[in-house]
Design an enzyme around this catalytic site. Structure first.
Site, PDB file in Angstrom:
ATOM      1  N   CYS A  63       8.353  12.078   0.643  1.00 32.10           N
ATOM      2  CA  CYS A  63       7.687  11.050  -0.174  1.00 32.10           C
ATOM      3  C   CYS A  63       8.196  11.048  -1.608  1.00 32.10           C
ATOM      4  CB  CYS A  63       6.179  11.289  -0.174  1.00 32.10           C
ATOM      5  SG  CYS A  63       5.304  10.231  -1.341  1.00 32.10           S
ATOM      6  N   TYR A 195       8.349  -1.180  -0.185  1.00 24.27           N
ATOM      7  CA  TYR A 195       7.232  -1.319   0.762  1.00 24.27           C
ATOM      8  C   TYR A 195       6.993  -2.802   1.057  1.00 24.27           C
ATOM      9  CZ  TYR A 195       5.529   3.542   0.198  1.00 24.27           C
ATOM     10  OH  TYR A 195       5.382   4.901   0.198  1.00 24.27           O
TER      11      TYR A 195
HETATM   12  N1  LIG Z   1      -0.284   5.612  -5.565  1.00 27.63           N
HETATM   13  C1  LIG Z   1       0.178   6.682  -4.831  1.00 27.63           C
HETATM   14  C2  LIG Z   1       0.992   6.234  -3.614  1.00 27.63           C
HETATM   15  C3  LIG Z   1       1.411   7.374  -2.777  1.00 27.63           C
HETATM   16  C4  LIG Z   1       1.914   6.936  -1.407  1.00 27.63           C
HETATM   17  O1  LIG Z   1       1.930   5.732  -1.057  1.00 27.63           O
HETATM   18  N2  LIG Z   1       2.338   7.934  -0.617  1.00 27.63           N
HETATM   19  C5  LIG Z   1       2.797   7.626   0.722  1.00 27.63           C
HETATM   20  C6  LIG Z   1       4.001   8.489   1.115  1.00 27.63           C
HETATM   21  S1  LIG Z   1       5.468   8.068   0.248  1.00 27.63           S
HETATM   22  C7  LIG Z   1       1.716   7.997   1.724  1.00 27.63           C
HETATM   23  O2  LIG Z   1       1.220   9.112   1.691  1.00 27.63           O
HETATM   24  N3  LIG Z   1       1.375   7.051   2.594  1.00 27.63           N
HETATM   25  C8  LIG Z   1       0.425   7.279   3.633  1.00 27.63           C
HETATM   26  C9  LIG Z   1      -0.290   6.018   4.000  1.00 27.63           C
HETATM   27  O3  LIG Z   1      -0.179   5.010   3.307  1.00 27.63           O
HETATM   28  O4  LIG Z   1      -0.995   6.053   5.010  1.00 27.63           O
HETATM   29  C10 LIG Z   1       0.976   7.566  -5.734  1.00 27.63           C
HETATM   30  O5  LIG Z   1       1.939   7.133  -6.375  1.00 27.63           O
HETATM   31  O6  LIG Z   1       0.614   8.729  -5.841  1.00 27.63           O
END
Ligand SMILES: N[C@@H](CCC(=O)N[C@@H](CS)C(=O)NCC(=O)O)C(=O)O
Length: 245
Positions: A63, A195
């Site tokens: 990530c 995304y």
């Molecule tokens: N706003 C968050 C976004 C984090 C994010 O989207 N992480 C993704 C991985 S790159 C995730 O864990 N996605 C799981 C999901 O959406 O179910 C940040 O920047 O900390």
């Protein structure tokens, strides 16, 4: 891939049916702020004082949002103060898991949980929302400080300076307007832009996202042809990690 609804796990892909095929990001739910003395930060009510060994970072090496928290942890010399657990890089029907059958996947060092979602329900049993990394956990109060990487790196930038003696500043006052401008465009069109394009389920939604994404990549390339870093000759928050040099 799934989400929590009132503390219960639902296995489901992003629902783009109601939004014309467009991916819509939900905002991170935990927005407290660590400060040197525990006073309130830009968000939250305070109560999260910078202390060695108190905080724990949950990341996935898969990530990029989590990467920036690891980069700041390293840059700011926080390796001995903030512990880390890394989930398994596959995010499938159970979401992020703590299985350890992958190089670098540590398991859950704090609770021995099987799934990352259990960290969310430990903090807030009836929580609803996506189970994302990174998470910054407070061992003392037994809750999540923040699951918003842009804010975690800001905390790391200053809150622990008194403990580490590391006063390097990656969000210097004089450059803030430029950093904010760059961050805003990169967030909207690149970081979240991939995304918007990648999870679009209609051609129109994809077309909306793909132009701005490549325009921004060209814009970044243009800046990096002139400067080593996006804000000049020194590393700041928007590091210029895309630099080919
Ligand atoms: N706003 C968050 C976004 C984090 C994010 O989207 N992480 C993704 C991985 S790159 C995730 O864990 N996605 C799981 C999901 O959406 O179910 C940040 O920047 O900390």
């Amino acid at each position: 891939m799934g989400y929590l609804e009132n503390g219960n796990w639902n296995d489901g892909w992003y629902d783009t049916a109601k939004t014309g095929g467009r991916f819509e990001r939900s905002t991170a739910g935990f927005r407290n702020w660590i400060t040197a003395d525990g006073s309130a930060g830009p968000t939250g009510d305070g109560g999260f004082e910078a202390e060695a060994g108190r905080y724990h970072l949950y990341v996935s090496y898969a990530c990029p949002w989590a990467h920036r928290t690891l980069i700041f942890r390293a840059l700011k010399g926080l390796g001995d103060l903030i512990t880390v657990s890394a989930v398994h890089p596959d995010m499938l029907s159970e979401g992020w898991t703590f299985s350890t059958d992958f190089d670098g996947a540590t398991g859950d060092d704090l609770f021995g949980f099987d799934y990352l979602r259990e960290v969310y329900t430990k903090a807030a049993p009836g929580v609803s929302g996506r189970v994302t990394v990174p998470i910054l956990w407070d061992k003392k109060r037994g809750t999540i400080v923040s699951n918003e990487s842009s804010e975690i790196i800001r905390m790391f930038n200053t809150a622990f300076n008194g403990l580490t003696g590391n006063t390097d500043d990656y969000y210097p006052e004089a450059l803030r307007p430029r950093i904010d401008e760059i961050n805003d465009r990169i967030y909207k069109t690149v970081n979240n832009g991939v995304y918007l394009a990648g999870f679009a389920t209609t051609q129109a939604a994809y077309d909306e996202a793909i132009g701005p994404l490549f325009d921004s990549l060209d814009w970044i390339e243009g800046i990096l042809e002139q400067n080593r870093y996006l804000t000049g000759d020194r590393i700041t928050e928007p590091t210029g990690a895309c630099s080919p040099r």
